[in-house]
Design a protein around this motif. Sequence first.
Motif, short mmCIF file in Angstrom:
data_model
loop_
_atom_site.label_atom_id
_atom_site.label_comp_id
_atom_site.label_asym_id
_atom_site.label_seq_id
_atom_site.Cartn_x
_atom_site.Cartn_y
_atom_site.Cartn_z
N MET A 174 10.52 1.29 -11.23
CA MET A 174 10.81 1.02 -9.72
C MET A 174 11.66 -0.31 -9.84
O MET A 174 11.39 -1.23 -10.30
N SER A 175 12.67 -0.27 -9.20
CA SER A 175 13.69 -1.26 -8.96
C SER A 175 13.06 -2.31 -8.41
O SER A 175 12.40 -2.10 -7.40
N THR A 176 13.52 -3.57 -8.61
CA THR A 176 12.77 -4.78 -7.67
C THR A 176 13.30 -4.61 -6.36
O THR A 176 12.66 -5.35 -5.38
N ASP A 177 14.00 -3.76 -5.85
CA ASP A 177 14.51 -3.75 -4.36
C ASP A 177 13.28 -2.94 -3.65
O ASP A 177 13.36 -3.40 -2.42
N ASN A 178 12.77 -2.47 -4.52
CA ASN A 178 11.50 -1.78 -3.73
C ASN A 178 10.25 -2.52 -3.50
O ASN A 178 9.14 -2.21 -3.32
N GLN A 179 10.31 -3.75 -4.44
CA GLN A 179 8.94 -4.48 -4.44
C GLN A 179 8.36 -5.01 -3.25
O GLN A 179 7.32 -5.02 -3.23
N PRO A 180 9.23 -5.70 -2.43
CA PRO A 180 8.69 -5.96 -1.06
C PRO A 180 7.75 -4.65 -0.58
O PRO A 180 6.69 -4.75 0.00
N ALA A 181 8.44 -3.44 -0.45
CA ALA A 181 8.02 -2.28 -0.01
C ALA A 181 6.54 -2.00 -0.64
O ALA A 181 5.62 -1.66 0.02
N ASP A 234 4.75 -4.17 -2.31
CA ASP A 234 3.62 -5.16 -2.03
C ASP A 234 2.81 -5.07 -0.75
O ASP A 234 1.92 -5.02 -0.57
N MET A 235 4.10 -4.66 0.17
CA MET A 235 3.27 -4.39 1.56
C MET A 235 2.30 -3.16 1.53
O MET A 235 1.28 -3.24 2.04
N LEU A 236 2.60 -1.88 0.91
CA LEU A 236 1.64 -1.00 0.75
C LEU A 236 0.36 -1.21 0.12
O LEU A 236 -0.58 -0.81 0.46
N LEU A 237 0.50 -1.89 -1.21
CA LEU A 237 -0.60 -2.25 -1.87
C LEU A 237 -1.39 -3.24 -1.05
O LEU A 237 -2.89 -3.26 -1.46
N ASP A 244 5.89 6.35 1.88
CA ASP A 244 5.13 5.45 1.34
C ASP A 244 4.25 6.10 0.31
O ASP A 244 3.96 5.54 -0.58
N ASP A 245 4.02 7.54 0.44
CA ASP A 245 3.02 8.20 -0.93
C ASP A 245 4.21 8.12 -1.99
O ASP A 245 3.56 8.31 -3.39
N VAL A 246 5.58 8.57 -1.73
CA VAL A 246 6.41 8.47 -3.02
C VAL A 246 6.35 6.99 -3.68
O VAL A 246 6.16 6.97 -4.73
N ARG A 299 4.96 6.49 -7.50
CA ARG A 299 5.65 5.84 -8.57
C ARG A 299 5.25 4.64 -9.38
O ARG A 299 5.15 4.62 -10.43
N TRP A 300 4.57 3.95 -8.37
CA TRP A 300 3.74 2.88 -8.77
C TRP A 300 2.64 3.18 -9.86
O TRP A 300 2.55 2.80 -10.97
N ALA A 301 2.00 4.07 -9.38
CA ALA A 301 0.55 4.69 -10.08
C ALA A 301 0.95 5.49 -11.55
O ALA A 301 0.27 5.29 -12.20
N THR A 302 2.14 5.91 -11.35
CA THR A 302 2.73 6.70 -12.65
C THR A 302 3.17 5.64 -13.64
O THR A 302 2.54 5.72 -14.84
N ARG A 303 3.68 4.45 -13.04
CA ARG A 303 3.71 3.41 -14.07
C ARG A 303 2.41 2.75 -14.61
O ARG A 303 2.26 2.23 -15.55
N VAL A 304 1.57 2.64 -13.61
CA VAL A 304 0.30 2.20 -14.00
C VAL A 304 -0.25 2.84 -15.05
O VAL A 304 -1.01 2.59 -16.21
N ALA A 305 -0.43 4.27 -14.94
CA ALA A 305 -0.91 5.25 -15.79
C ALA A 305 -0.45 5.15 -17.23
O ALA A 305 -1.07 5.44 -18.14
#
Length: 135
Positions: free
Chosen positions: A1-8, A10-13, A116-118, A122-128
């Motif tokens: 995930m690009s850093t452009d999406n990091q604030p979004a 962080d807000m979701l998490l 938000d689910d996407v 995407r984050w969960a895929t990277r965690v996995a």
Amino acid sequence: MSTDNQPALDMLLSSASFRRCRQQAARTANDPQSLAALLDQVAAHEFGIGQLPDSGGGVDIDIACAVVDAHLADLRSGDGTGALADARCRLVVAALLYLVDRDDVIPDHLPDGHVDDVVIMRWATRVARGETTTA
């Protein structure tokens, strides 16, 4: 995930919705019946846009489900070696719980209710995959 999406991300998490899913994951990550029911919910889940397919963009729901399925198989082995879900597995479970939660940050019935689910998947895929540190 690009850093452009990091604030979004962080807000979701840090949202109440994801915190609720993390708490639920902590309670259910080692319950075979709950995990099997979750996998069934994910397989059947639809959004306002219909089913959310896996895509080349990194929403590999199958990867997250495979992590949970492997943990479920370990729990069901009955040989006493089934390990408790580690932090990564619990976060993937939380992400899948978030995916099927119809009243998350952007409710699924809204036109953009899948965005938000996407981001979470995407984050969960990277965690996995072990590509990112856990939150």
